[in-house]
Design a protein around this motif. Sequence first.
Motif, short mmCIF file in Angstrom:
data_model
loop_
_atom_site.label_atom_id
_atom_site.label_comp_id
_atom_site.label_asym_id
_atom_site.label_seq_id
_atom_site.Cartn_x
_atom_site.Cartn_y
_atom_site.Cartn_z
N ARG A 63 8.53 63.77 -2.37
CA ARG A 63 8.31 64.25 -1.00
C ARG A 63 9.34 63.60 -0.08
N ILE A 64 9.93 64.41 0.80
CA ILE A 64 10.83 63.90 1.83
C ILE A 64 9.97 63.21 2.89
N VAL A 65 10.24 61.92 3.13
CA VAL A 65 9.40 61.15 4.04
C VAL A 65 10.11 60.70 5.32
N GLU A 66 11.42 60.79 5.35
CA GLU A 66 12.15 60.40 6.56
C GLU A 66 13.48 61.13 6.60
N LEU A 67 13.79 61.65 7.78
CA LEU A 67 15.07 62.32 8.01
C LEU A 67 15.62 61.86 9.36
N VAL A 68 16.80 61.29 9.31
CA VAL A 68 17.52 60.94 10.53
C VAL A 68 18.85 61.69 10.42
N PRO A 69 19.01 62.76 11.19
CA PRO A 69 20.20 63.61 11.02
C PRO A 69 21.50 62.82 10.90
N ASN A 70 22.19 63.11 9.81
CA ASN A 70 23.51 62.55 9.52
C ASN A 70 23.52 61.04 9.31
N ARG A 71 22.34 60.42 9.18
CA ARG A 71 22.26 58.97 9.00
C ARG A 71 21.38 58.54 7.83
N ARG A 72 20.23 59.24 7.62
CA ARG A 72 19.30 58.78 6.57
C ARG A 72 18.49 59.95 6.02
N TYR A 73 18.30 59.88 4.69
CA TYR A 73 17.43 60.79 3.96
C TYR A 73 16.56 59.89 3.08
N ALA A 74 15.23 60.04 3.16
CA ALA A 74 14.35 59.18 2.37
C ALA A 74 13.28 60.03 1.69
N TYR A 75 12.90 59.58 0.49
CA TYR A 75 11.88 60.30 -0.27
C TYR A 75 11.02 59.32 -1.05
N GLU A 76 9.83 59.80 -1.43
CA GLU A 76 8.93 59.00 -2.26
C GLU A 76 8.58 59.79 -3.51
N LEU A 77 8.35 59.07 -4.58
CA LEU A 77 7.96 59.67 -5.85
C LEU A 77 6.46 59.91 -5.84
N LEU A 78 6.06 61.15 -6.12
CA LEU A 78 4.65 61.49 -6.19
C LEU A 78 4.16 61.55 -7.64
N ALA A 79 5.04 61.96 -8.55
CA ALA A 79 4.67 62.05 -9.96
C ALA A 79 5.96 62.01 -10.78
N GLY A 80 5.83 61.52 -12.00
CA GLY A 80 6.98 61.41 -12.90
C GLY A 80 6.86 60.17 -13.73
N PRO A 81 7.90 59.32 -13.71
CA PRO A 81 7.84 58.09 -14.50
C PRO A 81 6.68 57.20 -14.03
N PRO A 82 6.19 56.32 -14.89
CA PRO A 82 5.06 55.46 -14.52
C PRO A 82 5.50 54.33 -13.58
N LEU A 83 5.74 54.72 -12.33
CA LEU A 83 6.15 53.78 -11.29
C LEU A 83 5.18 53.90 -10.13
N ARG A 84 5.00 52.80 -9.43
CA ARG A 84 4.14 52.81 -8.24
C ARG A 84 4.99 52.49 -7.02
N ASP A 85 4.61 53.09 -5.92
CA ASP A 85 5.25 52.79 -4.63
C ASP A 85 6.76 53.02 -4.64
N TYR A 86 7.22 54.02 -5.40
CA TYR A 86 8.66 54.30 -5.43
C TYR A 86 9.07 55.00 -4.14
N ARG A 87 10.05 54.41 -3.47
CA ARG A 87 10.62 55.01 -2.27
C ARG A 87 12.11 54.77 -2.30
N ALA A 88 12.87 55.80 -1.94
CA ALA A 88 14.33 55.71 -1.93
C ALA A 88 14.87 56.14 -0.57
N TYR A 89 15.96 55.50 -0.20
CA TYR A 89 16.66 55.79 1.05
C TYR A 89 18.12 56.05 0.72
N VAL A 90 18.67 57.08 1.36
CA VAL A 90 20.10 57.31 1.28
C VAL A 90 20.61 57.17 2.71
N ASP A 91 21.31 56.07 2.95
CA ASP A 91 21.84 55.80 4.28
C ASP A 91 23.31 56.19 4.34
N LEU A 92 23.69 56.83 5.44
CA LEU A 92 25.05 57.32 5.63
C LEU A 92 25.66 56.62 6.84
#
Length: 143
Positions: A63-92
């Motif tokens: 799920r996309i959880v944060e969008l800052v136009p032209n600066r940041r894209y963030a998402y969280e894992l809802l299902a897939g590998p056995p991970l908890r609290d996975y969140r990723a940020y792509v900062d520009l």
Amino acid sequence: MKRISVKGHANAPAEAVYELLRDGSTWTEWAPFDSFEIVEEGDAERLGEVHVFRTGRHVTRERIVELVPNRRYAYELLAGPPLRDYRAYVDLEPDDTGTLIHWHSSFRPGRPGTGWIYRNYLSRFIGRCLTGLAERASATASA
């Protein structure tokens, strides 16, 4: 908590990089995914949108959880590998020759003793994603 940090550079403006990130349908063109599907719509900017990505037999739901136009894209894992609290940020960060990209994430292993395995795997996978994103954005910008 395990952390991953991968950095790279695109010879393209931040706007071009951001649009590739925000438009999930492009990910199969530059990231190692076989297919992409929107399973839940987000708002007008795509915030809250839920994606399913497939690579071979592996399926992830994000799920996309944060969008800052032209600066940041963030998402969280809802299902897939056995991970908890996975969140990723792509900062520009724009620079004189394009855009610095910092793709970083954190997670808790779902099974004790597996954190290092997932950190190593995901570091390589995210590195491939970042390289593909930078190459695609650079090619698009020079076209």
